[in-house]
Scaffold this motif. Sequence first.
Motif, short mmCIF file in Angstrom:
data_model
loop_
_atom_site.label_atom_id
_atom_site.label_comp_id
_atom_site.label_asym_id
_atom_site.label_seq_id
_atom_site.Cartn_x
_atom_site.Cartn_y
_atom_site.Cartn_z
N TYR A 171 0.84 -1.20 0.00
CA TYR A 171 0.00 0.00 0.00
C TYR A 171 0.88 1.25 0.00
O TYR A 171 0.59 2.22 -0.71
N GLU A 172 1.95 1.22 0.78
CA GLU A 172 2.87 2.35 0.83
C GLU A 172 3.47 2.62 -0.56
O GLU A 172 3.54 3.77 -0.99
N ARG A 187 3.79 6.00 -5.38
CA ARG A 187 3.78 6.12 -6.84
C ARG A 187 2.66 7.05 -7.30
O ARG A 187 2.84 7.82 -8.25
N GLU A 188 1.52 7.00 -6.62
CA GLU A 188 0.44 7.95 -6.94
C GLU A 188 0.86 9.38 -6.67
O GLU A 188 0.60 10.28 -7.46
N LEU A 189 1.49 9.60 -5.51
CA LEU A 189 1.94 10.94 -5.16
C LEU A 189 3.00 11.45 -6.13
O LEU A 189 2.97 12.62 -6.52
N LEU A 190 3.92 10.59 -6.50
CA LEU A 190 4.95 10.98 -7.46
C LEU A 190 4.31 11.40 -8.79
O LEU A 190 4.68 12.42 -9.37
N ALA A 191 3.33 10.64 -9.23
CA ALA A 191 2.66 10.94 -10.50
C ALA A 191 1.88 12.25 -10.42
O ALA A 191 1.66 12.91 -11.44
N SER A 192 1.48 12.66 -9.23
CA SER A 192 0.68 13.88 -9.09
C SER A 192 1.54 15.15 -8.99
O SER A 192 0.99 16.25 -9.03
N LEU A 193 2.84 15.00 -8.88
CA LEU A 193 3.71 16.18 -8.77
C LEU A 193 3.75 16.95 -10.09
O LEU A 193 3.68 16.36 -11.17
N SER A 194 3.92 18.24 -9.97
CA SER A 194 4.03 19.10 -11.16
C SER A 194 5.40 18.89 -11.81
O SER A 194 6.34 18.38 -11.18
N ASP A 195 5.51 19.33 -13.05
CA ASP A 195 6.79 19.23 -13.75
C ASP A 195 7.87 20.04 -13.03
O ASP A 195 9.04 19.62 -12.98
#
Length: 73
Positions: free
Chosen positions: A31-32, A37-45
């Motif tokens: 789960y961690e 991975r979700e948080l990383l994908a949500s970061l701005s460029d």
Amino acid sequence: MKGQREYPGDVEHAGHGHIVSDLLHKFSRWYELHRERELLASLSDEALKDIGVSRADVEHESVRPFWDDPMHK
């Protein structure tokens, strides 16, 4: 104690707590990884540039299955 008997099944089940604990740890780790991975994908460029990660790196990481743990924890 006098009068108490130990049954063969008691010894057999003694290690089950360890197995359950290991499974809970594994599920927690999966789960961690999923959340990270979700948080990383949500970061701005811009944020990715600040940490030295490209959008292509993020795409590569985000498609990995949740059980694919690079740290083997």
